[in-house]
Design a protein around this motif. Sequence first.
Motif, short mmCIF file in Angstrom:
data_model
loop_
_atom_site.label_atom_id
_atom_site.label_comp_id
_atom_site.label_asym_id
_atom_site.label_seq_id
_atom_site.Cartn_x
_atom_site.Cartn_y
_atom_site.Cartn_z
N ARG A 41 -5.82 5.88 7.16
CA ARG A 41 -5.28 4.56 6.88
C ARG A 41 -6.05 3.49 7.65
O ARG A 41 -6.50 3.77 8.75
CB ARG A 41 -3.78 4.51 7.28
CG ARG A 41 -2.89 5.24 6.31
CD ARG A 41 -1.43 5.10 6.70
NE ARG A 41 -0.56 5.63 5.66
CZ ARG A 41 -0.29 6.91 5.47
NH1 ARG A 41 -0.83 7.79 6.30
NH2 ARG A 41 0.50 7.31 4.50
N ARG A 93 -5.62 5.47 0.22
CA ARG A 93 -6.49 4.97 -0.84
C ARG A 93 -7.97 5.14 -0.48
O ARG A 93 -8.37 4.90 0.66
CB ARG A 93 -6.17 3.51 -1.13
CG ARG A 93 -4.76 3.31 -1.70
CD ARG A 93 -4.40 1.84 -1.79
NE ARG A 93 -4.35 1.23 -0.48
CZ ARG A 93 -4.09 -0.07 -0.28
NH1 ARG A 93 -3.87 -0.86 -1.31
NH2 ARG A 93 -4.07 -0.57 0.94
N THR A 95 -5.97 13.42 -0.89
CA THR A 95 -5.94 12.39 0.14
C THR A 95 -4.53 11.83 0.32
O THR A 95 -4.33 10.88 1.06
CB THR A 95 -6.89 11.24 -0.21
OG1 THR A 95 -6.54 10.70 -1.49
CG2 THR A 95 -8.32 11.72 -0.23
N GLY A 96 -3.56 12.43 -0.39
CA GLY A 96 -2.19 11.96 -0.27
C GLY A 96 -2.06 10.54 -0.77
O GLY A 96 -2.55 10.19 -1.83
N ASP A 97 -1.40 9.71 0.04
CA ASP A 97 -1.24 8.31 -0.36
C ASP A 97 -2.27 7.39 0.29
O ASP A 97 -2.11 6.17 0.29
CB ASP A 97 0.17 7.83 -0.01
CG ASP A 97 0.48 7.97 1.48
OD1 ASP A 97 -0.35 8.56 2.21
OD2 ASP A 97 1.53 7.48 1.91
N THR A 123 -8.93 6.26 -5.72
CA THR A 123 -8.26 5.16 -6.41
C THR A 123 -9.21 4.45 -7.37
O THR A 123 -8.85 4.14 -8.51
CB THR A 123 -7.72 4.14 -5.39
OG1 THR A 123 -6.96 4.83 -4.38
CG2 THR A 123 -6.84 3.10 -6.07
#
Length: 230
Positions: A123, A6, A2-4, A142
């Motif tokens: 996002r 969360r 999912t990269g960055d 996360t």
Amino acid sequence: MTGDIRVVTIDGPSGSGKGTVSRCLAAQLRWHLLDSGALYRLVALAAERRRIPGTDEAALARVAADMKASFAYRNGVEQVLLEHEDVHAALRAETCGKLASKIAAIPAVRHALLERQRACARRPGLVADGRDMGTVVFPDATVKVFLTASPEERALRRHKQLKQKGIDVSLRDLSKDVSQRDQRDANRTASPLRAAEDARVIDSTRLSPEEVTARILPWLEAAGIESNRA
């Protein structure tokens, strides 16, 4: 994966309260929400409308891959669109839920829906509700939560929901259905229901959705996720 972006995953069996809790969290965080169970119900409904039997695994996988489905809110009301038609009410029928539970055990269907589910991670973040969100779909989430509740309490909750909708179903039948779903989910070869090794487990039997949410929020804040508490 999912990269960055969360992601918070809320997994658990039917009736554990994960859907309500996920919606509460998504609203407080102002994040996107993935109701993965609705995707399987959409496959079930689309297959029913195309008159595809529940035993035709290849055809069901094709439905999962090519159906035109999306989630939206209009004037604050949740909509689930199938071929541009709002089918939110139809997805809550017991017949649709039972077929979806059986379809969810088919590996080809789960594989066809995998990337569709991962594409929901956008996002500012995603709350993902399901049975394998933290183990398979978003293993690098996360924060991972696994909700449980006694089979008796889960059957009672479902019975109450259906009565509020004017649907008359016996508690005995619902208890039997909960037991059968538990067995299918736990024993299927593809993505069996289990808590991720790094998931935090909450028994919601004697807790309200608000109390469960209140237990989760400090875990999110410890992970650097700020909520919009009232």
